[in-house]
Write an enzyme that holds these catalytic residues in place. Sequence first.
Site, PDB file in Angstrom:
ATOM      1  CB  SER A  89     -11.360   2.485   0.681  1.00 31.99           C
ATOM      2  OG  SER A  89     -12.056   1.344   0.258  1.00 31.99           O
ATOM      3  N   GLY A  90      -9.716   0.794  -1.401  1.00 27.45           N
ATOM      4  CA  GLY A  90      -9.507   0.470  -2.809  1.00 27.45           C
ATOM      5  C   GLY A  90      -8.392  -0.543  -3.004  1.00 27.45           C
ATOM      6  CG  MET A 109      -2.033  -0.985   1.208  1.00 23.94           C
ATOM      7  SD  MET A 109      -3.217  -0.691  -0.116  1.00 23.94           S
ATOM      8  CE  MET A 109      -4.141   0.683   0.535  1.00 23.94           C
ATOM      9  CG  ASN A 146      -6.402  -0.995   7.410  1.00 23.18           C
ATOM     10  OD1 ASN A 146      -7.020  -0.210   6.708  1.00 23.18           O
ATOM     11  ND2 ASN A 146      -5.730  -2.022   6.923  1.00 23.18           N
ATOM     12  CE  LYS A 181     -10.974   1.591   4.299  1.00 14.43           C
ATOM     13  NZ  LYS A 181     -10.685   0.362   4.961  1.00 14.43           N
ATOM     14  CG  HIS A 184     -16.003   2.157   2.977  1.00 16.75           C
ATOM     15  ND1 HIS A 184     -15.191   1.036   3.006  1.00 16.75           N
ATOM     16  CD2 HIS A 184     -16.216   2.428   1.672  1.00 16.75           C
ATOM     17  CE1 HIS A 184     -14.936   0.647   1.778  1.00 16.75           C
ATOM     18  NE2 HIS A 184     -15.541   1.480   0.946  1.00 16.75           N
ATOM     19  CG  ASN A 185     -13.949  -1.421   5.798  1.00 22.20           C
ATOM     20  OD1 ASN A 185     -13.901  -0.537   4.952  1.00 22.20           O
ATOM     21  ND2 ASN A 185     -12.886  -2.059   6.201  1.00 22.20           N
ATOM     22  CD  GLU A 196     -15.891  -3.867   1.399  1.00 23.11           C
ATOM     23  OE1 GLU A 196     -15.391  -2.724   1.429  1.00 23.11           O
ATOM     24  OE2 GLU A 196     -15.203  -4.886   1.471  1.00 23.11           O
TER      25      GLU A 196
END
Length: 481
Positions: free
Chosen positions: A129-130, A14, A103, A184, A187-188, A191
């Site tokens: 993210s991504g 990353m 994270n 974030k 977001h997860n 998902e």
Amino acid sequence: MATADIGLIGLAVMGQNLILNMNDHGFVVCAYNRTQAKVDHFLANEAKDSQIIGATSIEDLCSKLKRPRKVMMLVKAGSAVDSFIDQLLPFLEQGDIIIDGGNSHFPDSVRRAKTLAEKGILFVGSGVSGGEEGARFGPSLMPGGNPQAWPFIKPIFQAIAAKAPDGAPCCDWVGEEGSGHYVKMVHNGIEYGDMQLICEVYQIMKEGLGMSSDEMADTFEEWNKGKLDSFLIEITRDILRFKDEDGTALVEKIRDTAGQKGTGKWTGIDSLDRGIPVSLIGEAVYARCLSSLKDERTRASKILVGPTSQVVDKSDFLDALGEALYAAKIVSYAQGFMLMRQAASDYGWNLNFAGIALMWRGGCIIRSAFLGKIKDAYTVNPSLENLLFDPFFTEATATAQSAWRKVIAMAVTQGIPTPALSTSLNFYDGLRHEMLPANLLQAQRDYFGAHTYELLSNPGTHIHTNWTGKGGNVSSTNYDA
Ligand code: 2AM
């Protein structure tokens, strides 16, 4: 010599990819890693023929950065982040910026933002993210923390971020303290919900409608051209089409036990802590838990009795299925935004809800056309109480309603599990009921525990009734557990 626009610590994939992405956009990056050999290797290989420079120590790194210094970390969450912050502090000055792009769990970012602010250092915790691909060519970036840092990092962050179809960068300022990492996390969780909804629809198609993998792929392909247009629908289409060497769909050979790394669970736990009914993400996490009880399910499948199922004619059902998926997705996002709204209130963050929708619009797993509508809703009304109150979404759920009910009724009748789809409708019906049966619940609590209740006609005043005529009139002190 201070030549670098930004320093980056942590040369795992990353970190390396973000550096290369920044380099592509004309920024000079100085790379550093605990294990120095990785810096040398990176400079001699991936970063060859670029503007990227390296540092041999934290001091060397800080000496090579333009002021205010910007140092971004992409290291293992937890003590490594605190350790690097401690190592950096002696070489930083007031107004310098530390960005944690790892994270991290949001309470750590809240703590770091506070302690660094006392030292005059601007802390930013950014959701990234991504995955590796996103980091290299355009991630969704969710930076939050000390707002004074934003003007300095904005040009870099918005340049390297993914771009929505209209060209807008999928990166904006989220809010204060740990809000970037909080968003974030949500977001997860979302998902998890999106994936579970698609999986339930797949099971209905397979079991209830008797569709082949190719027929299912065709349907997802159609859906991807309309209001369900999204990355997850697109990859589901491709997965369903993918054939194993023997010519049959590979997906059907995959063991049906879901893994998880915990971010969905954290969203669920956080929602319970805040008292916000984010039931869809909760069900999505539980569905993964149930899936992993494979042996017990195998035994249960031979013991527990279900209904006699009949295959339903798919011709007039597939549109309804798409509508149900859409409505459930709206509810899931409404719940996620309710949670973020509550966190903003609990922590005193000024969350940028339209910006959050825009940040998720591209670059990340939940990217979809639908997020553009959410952005529009919060742009028109930044203090929107509930996404479902926005006229577009009120109308969308109303229109989908009969199809939504039909699909869930069919699944229930056929004995097909739909925890996430069903909870979406239950939440919708619960929210739109002015009167829920909690009046009876309060009476029960008062009956057995003298917990008191309020009257509809006199909220705020707590009273106790001696329901049995025995045991006196003592009421328990009020509590909120
Ligand atoms: P390393 O290459 O020296 O192991 C992802 O693991 C990144 O986090 C790597 O750059 C790794 O550095 C770094 N990292 C993990 N744990 C660390 C620690 N305790 N201290 C410093 N860096 C650490």
